[in-house]
Write a protein that holds these residues in place. Sequence first.
Motif, PDB file in Angstrom:
ATOM      1  N   ARG A  67      -5.846  -3.732  -0.069  1.00  0.00           N
ATOM      2  CA  ARG A  67      -5.401  -3.873   1.301  1.00  0.00           C
ATOM      3  C   ARG A  67      -3.890  -3.787   1.336  1.00  0.00           C
ATOM      4  NH1 ARG A  67      -8.748  -4.948  -0.946  1.00  0.00           N
ATOM      5  NH2 ARG A  67      -8.083  -6.967  -1.549  1.00  0.00           N
ATOM      6  N   ALA A  68      -3.376  -3.113   2.336  1.00  0.00           N
ATOM      7  CA  ALA A  68      -1.929  -3.001   2.479  1.00  0.00           C
ATOM      8  C   ALA A  68      -1.427  -4.129   3.354  1.00  0.00           C
ATOM      9  CB  ALA A  68      -1.561  -1.655   3.098  1.00  0.00           C
ATOM     10  N   ALA A  69      -0.360  -4.756   2.927  1.00  0.00           N
ATOM     11  CA  ALA A  69       0.315  -5.763   3.742  1.00  0.00           C
ATOM     12  C   ALA A  69       1.607  -5.140   4.241  1.00  0.00           C
ATOM     13  CB  ALA A  69       0.597  -7.012   2.916  1.00  0.00           C
ATOM     14  N   LEU A  70       1.818  -5.187   5.544  1.00  0.00           N
ATOM     15  CA  LEU A  70       2.976  -4.539   6.156  1.00  0.00           C
ATOM     16  C   LEU A  70       3.840  -5.559   6.870  1.00  0.00           C
ATOM     17  CD1 LEU A  70       0.918  -1.699   7.834  1.00  0.00           C
ATOM     18  CD2 LEU A  70       2.301  -1.453   5.774  1.00  0.00           C
ATOM     19  N   GLY A  71       5.141  -5.443   6.704  1.00  0.00           N
ATOM     20  CA  GLY A  71       6.066  -6.282   7.465  1.00  0.00           C
ATOM     21  C   GLY A  71       6.142  -5.756   8.886  1.00  0.00           C
ATOM     22  N   PRO A  72       5.733  -6.512   9.916  1.00  0.00           N
ATOM     23  CA  PRO A  72       5.674  -5.990  11.276  1.00  0.00           C
ATOM     24  C   PRO A  72       7.030  -5.671  11.886  1.00  0.00           C
ATOM     25  CG  PRO A  72       5.219  -8.321  11.268  1.00  0.00           C
ATOM     26  CD  PRO A  72       5.291  -7.896   9.826  1.00  0.00           C
ATOM     27  N   HIS A  73       8.088  -6.286  11.399  1.00  0.00           N
ATOM     28  CA  HIS A  73       9.408  -5.987  11.960  1.00  0.00           C
ATOM     29  C   HIS A  73       9.974  -4.702  11.369  1.00  0.00           C
ATOM     30  CE1 HIS A  73       9.461  -9.697  14.147  1.00  0.00           C
ATOM     31  NE2 HIS A  73       9.184 -10.351  13.047  1.00  0.00           N
ATOM     32  N   THR A  74       9.667  -4.432  10.100  1.00  0.00           N
ATOM     33  CA  THR A  74      10.182  -3.234   9.445  1.00  0.00           C
ATOM     34  C   THR A  74       9.141  -2.119   9.433  1.00  0.00           C
ATOM     35  OG1 THR A  74       9.376  -3.914   7.265  1.00  0.00           O
ATOM     36  CG2 THR A  74      11.597  -4.644   7.907  1.00  0.00           C
ATOM     37  N   LEU A  75       7.862  -2.473   9.601  1.00  0.00           N
ATOM     38  CA  LEU A  75       6.740  -1.541   9.516  1.00  0.00           C
ATOM     39  C   LEU A  75       6.727  -0.808   8.180  1.00  0.00           C
ATOM     40  CD1 LEU A  75       6.690  -0.151  13.141  1.00  0.00           C
ATOM     41  CD2 LEU A  75       5.440  -2.078  12.174  1.00  0.00           C
ATOM     42  N   ARG A  76       7.190  -1.480   7.152  1.00  0.00           N
ATOM     43  CA  ARG A  76       7.184  -0.925   5.802  1.00  0.00           C
ATOM     44  C   ARG A  76       6.232  -1.750   4.944  1.00  0.00           C
ATOM     45  NH1 ARG A  76      10.675   2.769   6.511  1.00  0.00           N
ATOM     46  NH2 ARG A  76      12.809   2.520   7.174  1.00  0.00           N
ATOM     47  N   PRO A  77       5.642  -1.102   3.930  1.00  0.00           N
ATOM     48  CA  PRO A  77       4.721  -1.846   3.062  1.00  0.00           C
ATOM     49  C   PRO A  77       5.379  -3.064   2.425  1.00  0.00           C
ATOM     50  CG  PRO A  77       4.548   0.503   2.648  1.00  0.00           C
ATOM     51  CD  PRO A  77       5.734   0.299   3.568  1.00  0.00           C
ATOM     52  N   ALA A  78       4.668  -4.177   2.439  1.00  0.00           N
ATOM     53  CA  ALA A  78       5.151  -5.405   1.822  1.00  0.00           C
ATOM     54  C   ALA A  78       4.340  -5.724   0.575  1.00  0.00           C
ATOM     55  CB  ALA A  78       5.065  -6.562   2.817  1.00  0.00           C
ATOM     56  N   GLY A  79       3.391  -4.853   0.206  1.00  0.00           N
ATOM     57  CA  GLY A  79       2.590  -5.047  -0.992  1.00  0.00           C
ATOM     58  C   GLY A  79       1.137  -4.727  -0.741  1.00  0.00           C
ATOM     59  N   GLU A  80       0.355  -4.834  -1.793  1.00  0.00           N
ATOM     60  CA  GLU A  80      -1.086  -4.632  -1.702  1.00  0.00           C
ATOM     61  C   GLU A  80      -1.794  -5.820  -2.314  1.00  0.00           C
ATOM     62  OE1 GLU A  80      -2.751  -1.021  -3.116  1.00  0.00           O
ATOM     63  OE2 GLU A  80      -1.646   0.214  -1.694  1.00  0.00           O
ATOM     64  N   LEU A  81      -2.980  -6.078  -1.816  1.00  0.00           N
ATOM     65  CA  LEU A  81      -3.826  -7.150  -2.334  1.00  0.00           C
ATOM     66  C   LEU A  81      -5.001  -6.505  -3.057  1.00  0.00           C
ATOM     67  CD1 LEU A  81      -3.861  -9.301   0.921  1.00  0.00           C
ATOM     68  CD2 LEU A  81      -2.450  -9.674  -1.108  1.00  0.00           C
ATOM     69  N   HIS A  82      -5.194  -6.882  -4.304  1.00  0.00           N
ATOM     70  CA  HIS A  82      -6.273  -6.297  -5.099  1.00  0.00           C
ATOM     71  C   HIS A  82      -7.248  -7.385  -5.516  1.00  0.00           C
ATOM     72  CE1 HIS A  82      -4.291  -2.409  -5.395  1.00  0.00           C
ATOM     73  NE2 HIS A  82      -3.166  -3.098  -5.512  1.00  0.00           N
ATOM     74  N   GLY A  83      -8.527  -7.104  -5.409  1.00  0.00           N
ATOM     75  CA  GLY A  83      -9.562  -8.060  -5.784  1.00  0.00           C
ATOM     76  C   GLY A  83     -10.948  -7.514  -5.522  1.00  0.00           C
ATOM     77  N   HIS A  84     -11.093  -6.765  -4.436  1.00  0.00           N
ATOM     78  CA  HIS A  84     -12.382  -6.143  -4.135  1.00  0.00           C
ATOM     79  C   HIS A  84     -12.559  -4.901  -5.004  1.00  0.00           C
ATOM     80  CE1 HIS A  84     -13.744  -8.527  -0.712  1.00  0.00           C
ATOM     81  NE2 HIS A  84     -12.475  -8.575  -0.317  1.00  0.00           N
ATOM     82  N   THR A  85     -13.804  -4.564  -5.290  1.00  0.00           N
ATOM     83  CA  THR A  85     -14.100  -3.388  -6.108  1.00  0.00           C
ATOM     84  C   THR A  85     -14.676  -2.245  -5.292  1.00  0.00           C
ATOM     85  OG1 THR A  85     -16.272  -4.286  -6.643  1.00  0.00           O
ATOM     86  CG2 THR A  85     -14.472  -4.792  -8.172  1.00  0.00           C
ATOM     87  N   SER A  86     -14.773  -2.419  -3.986  1.00  0.00           N
ATOM     88  CA  SER A  86     -15.296  -1.381  -3.103  1.00  0.00           C
ATOM     89  C   SER A  86     -14.594  -1.509  -1.748  1.00  0.00           C
ATOM     90  CB  SER A  86     -16.811  -1.533  -2.953  1.00  0.00           C
ATOM     91  OG  SER A  86     -17.117  -2.727  -2.285  1.00  0.00           O
ATOM     92  N   PRO A  87     -14.878  -0.619  -0.800  1.00  0.00           N
ATOM     93  CA  PRO A  87     -14.197  -0.686   0.497  1.00  0.00           C
ATOM     94  C   PRO A  87     -14.289  -2.071   1.147  1.00  0.00           C
ATOM     95  CG  PRO A  87     -15.403   1.357   0.329  1.00  0.00           C
ATOM     96  CD  PRO A  87     -15.792   0.532  -0.873  1.00  0.00           C
ATOM     97  N   VAL A  88     -13.251  -2.375   1.918  1.00  0.00           N
ATOM     98  CA  VAL A  88     -13.160  -3.658   2.622  1.00  0.00           C
ATOM     99  C   VAL A  88     -13.296  -3.375   4.111  1.00  0.00           C
ATOM    100  CG1 VAL A  88     -11.687  -5.647   3.084  1.00  0.00           C
ATOM    101  CG2 VAL A  88     -11.668  -4.566   0.831  1.00  0.00           C
TER     102      VAL A  88
END
Length: 122
Positions: A67-88
């Motif tokens: 999953r992508a985490a985005l900073g709403p003020h900059t609208l730039r990626p703030a990182g990804e969350l990894h843990g699921h092995t298939s679509p979320v």
Amino acid sequence: MELVGRQVHITLLVTVGHDQVVRLWDPHTLRPADGLHGHTGLVFAVGNWTRPDGTTLLVTAGQRPGRAALGPHTLRPAGELHGHTSPVNAVGTSARSDGTTLLITAGHDACILTWKPANGSA
């Protein structure tokens, strides 16, 4: 979603779709305010998550397991969350009694993950 920061009050409507674009809308005019491109698969869900430091992030979920985490003020990626092995396909939050907000995701891997707000680990 309401975002508050540095005396600026912004209210936006956020939508996702099968065109791989996260769209930000002005709810007063119902016109697009911006679009976030860059997903490499279908986008199924979007949510917001406030971390303990007060930072609010947009979290998108979709065909790619991260999953992508985005900073709403900059609208730039703030990182990804990894843990699921298939679509979320779902993103949500839950407020704890201590005031922190947990991020919760559900995927096609038949798992529901709760994410730690301090470091984003599942």
